[in-house]
Design a protein around this motif. Sequence first.
Motif, PDB file in Angstrom:
ATOM      1  N   TYR A   5       0.823  -1.210   0.000  1.00 15.54           N
ATOM      2  CA  TYR A   5       0.000   0.000   0.000  1.00 15.54           C
ATOM      3  C   TYR A   5       0.854   1.256   0.000  1.00 15.54           C
ATOM      4  N   HIS A  55     -13.716   3.376   4.236  1.00 17.75           N
ATOM      5  CA  HIS A  55     -13.485   2.577   5.443  1.00 17.75           C
ATOM      6  C   HIS A  55     -14.220   1.240   5.377  1.00 17.75           C
ATOM      7  N   PRO A  60      -6.948   1.896   1.703  1.00 16.46           N
ATOM      8  CA  PRO A  60      -6.120   2.956   2.294  1.00 16.46           C
ATOM      9  C   PRO A  60      -5.865   4.107   1.322  1.00 16.46           C
ATOM     10  N   ASP A  64      -6.891   7.975   2.245  1.00 15.74           N
ATOM     11  CA  ASP A  64      -5.907   9.046   2.171  1.00 15.74           C
ATOM     12  C   ASP A  64      -6.376  10.176   1.250  1.00 15.74           C
TER      13      ASP A  64
END
Length: 126
Positions: A5, A55, A60, A64
Amino acid sequence: MNSYYDSSNLNRIPELMKLAPQAAASFLNFEKDIYHTSEAIPLKTKELIAIAVAHVTGCPYCIDVHVKKCKALGGTREEIFEAVLVAASTRAGAILSHATHALFAFEDQAVSSPNETPPSPPQCFC
């Protein structure tokens, strides 16, 4: 080896888009329409929705990107965390309501005698 990630992985999106340019263009147009053309929901609210969905999906990169966009639009830490809690509550509610299927499955199972081998349940491929 890079982290799975690593945010620099996003730099490869143009490479992916070249593999299916028509579909990629359709996606980008859809995203533009949703975030920048349609005005029924304010952009900051759309970003809060995106944070909640990110979520639930566990992405991720999306977390972000959408947190940074929301913050730039004046979003607060409290608003962002509340959006996450709404997602958590909604997901938990869905799990609870789906638990009714567990009751149905349990009650539907035929009771076998002590010496009888119960039939195998159907296979799940999820």
